[in-house]
Design an enzyme around this catalytic site. Structure first.
Site, PDB file in Angstrom:
ATOM      1  N   HIS A 114      -9.420   1.113 133.670  1.00  0.00           N
ATOM      2  CA  HIS A 114      -9.933   2.303 133.272  1.00  0.00           C
ATOM      3  C   HIS A 114      -9.852   3.619 134.296  1.00  0.00           C
ATOM      4  O   HIS A 114     -10.255   4.566 134.181  1.00  0.00           O
ATOM      5  CB  HIS A 114     -11.432   2.066 132.917  1.00  0.00           C
ATOM      6  CG  HIS A 114     -12.435   1.709 134.099  1.00  0.00           C
ATOM      7  ND1 HIS A 114     -12.375   0.583 134.938  1.00  0.00           N
ATOM      8  CD2 HIS A 114     -13.464   2.831 134.429  1.00  0.00           C
ATOM      9  CE1 HIS A 114     -13.352   0.533 135.807  1.00  0.00           C
ATOM     10  NE2 HIS A 114     -13.957   1.924 135.582  1.00  0.00           N
ATOM     11  N   HIS A 174     -12.984  -1.600 143.429  1.00  0.00           N
ATOM     12  CA  HIS A 174     -13.960  -2.260 142.542  1.00  0.00           C
ATOM     13  C   HIS A 174     -12.932  -2.715 141.318  1.00  0.00           C
ATOM     14  O   HIS A 174     -13.280  -3.554 140.549  1.00  0.00           O
ATOM     15  CB  HIS A 174     -15.240  -1.554 142.394  1.00  0.00           C
ATOM     16  CG  HIS A 174     -14.688  -0.113 141.265  1.00  0.00           C
ATOM     17  ND1 HIS A 174     -14.283   0.849 141.654  1.00  0.00           N
ATOM     18  CD2 HIS A 174     -15.020  -0.151 140.094  1.00  0.00           C
ATOM     19  CE1 HIS A 174     -14.143   1.658 140.538  1.00  0.00           C
ATOM     20  NE2 HIS A 174     -14.826   1.009 139.650  1.00  0.00           N
ATOM     21  N   LYS A 203     -18.131  -3.564 141.279  1.00  0.00           N
ATOM     22  CA  LYS A 203     -18.986  -2.900 142.201  1.00  0.00           C
ATOM     23  C   LYS A 203     -19.841  -3.906 143.113  1.00  0.00           C
ATOM     24  O   LYS A 203     -20.385  -3.420 144.145  1.00  0.00           O
ATOM     25  CB  LYS A 203     -19.790  -1.727 141.608  1.00  0.00           C
ATOM     26  CG  LYS A 203     -18.881  -0.436 141.212  1.00  0.00           C
ATOM     27  CD  LYS A 203     -19.872   0.595 140.526  1.00  0.00           C
ATOM     28  CE  LYS A 203     -18.856   1.867 140.248  1.00  0.00           C
ATOM     29  NZ  LYS A 203     -20.029   2.928 139.515  1.00  0.00           N
ATOM     30  N   ASP A 237     -17.498  -1.729 135.352  1.00  0.00           N
ATOM     31  CA  ASP A 237     -17.676  -1.668 136.857  1.00  0.00           C
ATOM     32  C   ASP A 237     -18.367  -2.581 137.367  1.00  0.00           C
ATOM     33  O   ASP A 237     -18.983  -2.668 138.275  1.00  0.00           O
ATOM     34  CB  ASP A 237     -18.646  -0.264 136.817  1.00  0.00           C
ATOM     35  CG  ASP A 237     -17.916   1.007 137.016  1.00  0.00           C
ATOM     36  OD1 ASP A 237     -16.725   0.849 137.388  1.00  0.00           O
ATOM     37  OD2 ASP A 237     -18.649   2.001 136.752  1.00  0.00           O
TER      38      ASP A 237
END
Length: 520
Positions: A440, A410, A385, A382
């Site tokens: 993902h 993101h 982000k 992540d």
């Protein structure tokens, strides 16, 4: 085949040439009279259908010594018997071979069998014939790979001795060259093997194992470093356990000056790297062949370079790990739940990968490197982000369609950041992290984002992290939702197998949970 007249003539010639010496059969045992061990004997194979030829040859050459090694005779009376003995004794140095035995060309056929079918180019073959007309010398020498040609009628004891010594010396030289060639191959093979090891303990254990196997007569190998107390300390060993640490002074002296040292029972060579203390490779056993000593030194030179490269690799790996953690921290500053989440996610991703590997699923993709890398690479899932506004990222309620569209960016942002950072390297934490970051959120049925990939088109690392990410996210509280019950989460995983998730990955994860529990 030798007729009676030829046989008597040869026997008489050999006896007269002995000049009155007392002739006795030589003992063929390898123990000396005082019970000590003698050097291993040279093996000479006599192939002749005449028993007296065997007896006379043993009488003439029975006391022969060459390079402080006695001679041991093997006898065959047919070519067939010779083939069996050659198969049983691969170290035969020379063959005294008759031509005419069970057939007129039995000896010549045996030569072809030795050279062409057995591929034995080392053994020296002396052709002895009582019927030169049956096998003319010029024709035989030109056609067959033999090393000498003797008519039995001209073969005196001195000539037989000279021919035997010449054959043994030639065999010794060829065997030495072959031993060196094979040794070099083993050293290079060992260097390639060691270069593929990525941990210092594995490297050191592999080195002593290869060294012990390389040297004839070595029963164990020790790798030693200089200890703080001024004595050597063992860092790796292979072979038979050493009874204490012999030759401590020799090892410390070698570590001090870098010089190789050899004795009857111990050999010490030194590994000197660029920026690390030296190590001493100590071989125990012996006696050691002189030809093995330069091979050990070459192995140590190659191993020292390998250790230097391993240290460089470890530093590079540590730098990559530090980079991963630094990038992961960026996401943590933006998302207060990221820190603990990524730690759990890494453990689950690694566990799933190991389970799939154990099941031999995705065998073409799942190797040890993959399983060792995915846990840390998942920390970056992540990282994109950092490009998402805080108002959207920390909104306590559900996002509207416009906000969700921004949030979905993101995945692509994270992939772009990491691909730029890895600089084209396809085999590292950052490259796998880039795959995970941008895949993902893809779904197995093709309904995910950012590219709408489906099935095996989604990178395997992304499919694994997708399952672990959703499982952990649902199981824990987020600003926009409460934590789910474990039963609800598992029901969702099963229901979405084949839709959102790769069913093979879900099956492996459920097996991990059943074995280790959800709190692992």
């Amino acid at each position: 085949m030798v007729d009676g007249g030829k046989r008597a003539n040869m026997a008489d010639t050999l006896r007269r040439d002995s000049a009155g010496d007392v002739l006795e059969f030589a003992a063929e045992a390898e123990e000396s009279a005082d019970g000590g061990r003698r050097n291993p004997p040279w093996l000479i194979l006599i192939v002749d259908d005449d028993h007296e030829v065997h007896a006379i040859t043993r009488v003439v050459l029975g006391e022969m010594m060459f390079e402080e090694r006695p001679v041991r005779f093997l006898s065959a009376y047919t070519a067939r018997q010779a083939r069996l003995l050659l198969a049983e004794h691969p170290g035969i140095a020379a063959i005294l071979l008759d031509v005419v035995m069970e057939t007129d060309d039995a000896g010549l056929k045996l030569v072809r069998h030795i050279r062409e079918e057995m591929g034995n180019r080392q053994v020296r073959i002396i052709l002895r014939t009582g019927q030169p007309g049956q096998a003319p010398e010029r024709q035989v020498i030109a056609t067959y790979d033999i090393n000498d040609y003797k008519a039995k009628s001209e073969l005196t004891a001195q000539k037989l001795y000279t021919a035997a010594v010449a054959a043994l010396r030639s065999y010794q030289h060829i065997a030495t060259i072959e031993h060196g060639r094979q040794g070099l191959e083993r050293v290079m093979e060992a260097a390639v093997h060691l270069a593929g090891l990525r941990s210092r303990p594995q490297f050191l254990a592999g080195l002593v194992g290869r060294a012990a196997a390389l040297v004839t007569g070595a029963h164990s190998a020790l790798l030693c470093a200089a200890g703080e107390d001024g004595r050597p300390s063992i860092v790796a060993e292979a072979g038979l356990p050493a009874d204490g640490l012999p030759a401590e002074a020799t090892i410390m002296a070698a570590l001090a000056d870098g010089q190789t040292r050899w004795s009857d029972r111990c050999g010490v060579a030194v590994l000197r790297g660029r920026d690390a203390p030296p190590l001493a490779l100590c071989l125990l056993g012996g006696p050691f062949a002189a030809g093995d000593r330069p091979l050990v030194e070459l192995l140590c030179t190659k191993a020292a370079v390998g250790l230097d490269n391993l240290r460089l690799y470890e530093r590079l790996n540590q730098a990559q790990i530090a980079t991963v953690h630094a990038l992961g921290k960026l996401a943590e500053y933006k998302d207060e739940v990221t820190g603990d989440h990524v730690k759990r996610l890494g453990r689950w991703a690694t566990a799933i990968a190991r389970e799939l590997q154990a099941r031999n699923t995705f065998a073409q993709e799942l190797d040890d490197w993959f399983c060792d890398t995915i846990g840390l690479a998942s920390v970056l899932h992540d990282v994109g982000k950092v490009g998402i506004p805080d108002a959207i990222l920390r909104k306590p309620g559900r996002l509207d369609e416009a906000e969700m569209a921004v949030m979905r960016d993101h995945a692509a942002i994270g992939g772009s950041i990491l691909r730029d950072a890895c600089g084209g390297d396809r085999h590292g934490y950052l490259s796998m992290g880039a795959e995970i970051a941008e895949s993902h959120h893809e779904k197995f049925d093709g309904s995910g984002y950012p590219k709408g990939l489906a099935g095996d088109a989604i990178p395997l690392a992304g499919r694994i992290v997708a399952v672990a990410d959703v499982f952990d996210a649902l199981l824990h509280r987020r600003p926009y939702k409460k934590a789910w019950d474990i039963g609800e989460v598992l029901d969702l995983l099963r229901a979405e197998a084949g839709g959102h998730f790769d069913p093979r990955v879900v099956e492996a994860f459920l097996a991990v949970l059943e074995r280790d529990g959800a709190g692992a």
